[in-house]
Design an enzyme around this catalytic site. Sequence first.
Site, short mmCIF file in Angstrom:
data_model
loop_
_atom_site.label_atom_id
_atom_site.label_comp_id
_atom_site.label_asym_id
_atom_site.label_seq_id
_atom_site.Cartn_x
_atom_site.Cartn_y
_atom_site.Cartn_z
N LYS A 34 -48.55 2.31 -99.26
CA LYS A 34 -50.13 2.61 -98.92
C LYS A 34 -51.75 3.25 -98.34
O LYS A 34 -52.20 3.11 -98.90
CB LYS A 34 -50.25 0.81 -98.36
CG LYS A 34 -49.99 0.57 -96.76
CD LYS A 34 -49.66 -0.68 -95.71
CE LYS A 34 -49.92 -0.26 -94.35
NZ LYS A 34 -49.74 -1.62 -93.90
N ARG A 129 -48.19 -12.49 -87.45
CA ARG A 129 -48.42 -12.40 -88.42
C ARG A 129 -47.21 -13.55 -89.63
O ARG A 129 -47.32 -14.70 -89.30
CB ARG A 129 -48.26 -10.76 -88.86
CG ARG A 129 -49.38 -10.18 -89.71
CD ARG A 129 -49.03 -8.93 -90.19
NE ARG A 129 -48.02 -8.33 -91.12
CZ ARG A 129 -48.31 -7.38 -91.00
NH1 ARG A 129 -49.28 -6.66 -90.96
NH2 ARG A 129 -47.41 -7.02 -92.23
#
Length: 356
Positions: A34, A129
């Site tokens: 990413k 998360r």
Amino acid sequence: MAFLNLYRDKLKANFEFLKNEFEVNDVSWGIVSKILCGNRMYLQELINMGTNEIHDSRISNLAKVKELNPDVQTVYIKPPSKRNLGDVVRYADVSLNSELNTIRWISDEAVKQDRWHKIIIMVETGDLREGVMGDHLLDFYAKVFELPNIEVIGLGTNLNCLNGVLPSADKLIQLSLYKQIIELKFNKKIPWVSAGTSVTIPLMLRKQLPKGVNHFRIGETLYFGVDLVEEKTIEGMHSNVFELFAEIIEMQEKPLLPTGTLAANPQGEVLEIDTSLYGQSSFRAILDLGLLDVDPKYLIPDDGAFEILGASSDMIIINLGENPKNYKVGDLIKFQLKYMGALAILNSSYIEKRVV
């Protein structure tokens, strides 16, 4: 013109270092791409090194990977959104999931596309998360494993990315135990415990990785050679796979302090005046990149002889003092990058990307 260098030999050396460590520990792994922001040239460098698995949080980047090499296994590393499930099934072989309805929609889409889609069920282990709560995991799996065109290939977790919770042997053992319980209860094989990210590598290097953990998702340590626990470069790895070069577009001796009535600048900051600096001057250089490209706090000057004074949208200003190295207009200033700095630079279409 500012530009970013990626050094092929250093990236390759880091890759081989990690590959060897994972082989010794009988762990499979994929590269998280990413940070490359879909740059085709840099993605090709990953593929050329020999990786057979690439992870990303942007489905358009995985589509580019499939264009470059359809045989690379692609992994979508955040819970998919309903509105891009068609592309997730089309371009990602695997996705990380924590919502039952989403997996049902993926199943429907996979049937429609006549494909099988593999999933890793994410489990909450404390960083808060994504992840299914452990108390609900068995019921969650029971509703997933019979869905058509869905194969559960792993349980995973994410640590240290939101609240800074570090991985520990106890947390990873718990995840491995969940896998064993599910396999016994449902008579199903789950190949992966995907509990490793860059922050888990120090556990592995210290021989403290629980045996059940057999899959890692690695980004930052590959590109920066960093031990994220001790915040230092791992011996045998390179921290400078990336280097940023910015060109000096103005070089003049100016006062250390501005003159006139002060108000907030465009960033909402009001300069605090140190009156002891009145009457003093230094050489100031303006560089050809700014906040549109990167926040200066993520830049590490390669030359310790200057300091970053501030930035506007398109320019960064540095203080060279008496300019002992005789920098001039047109010269290049080199920076090392923190992770978020590299991410910003790679996401900027205004910075040229090079492979050296």
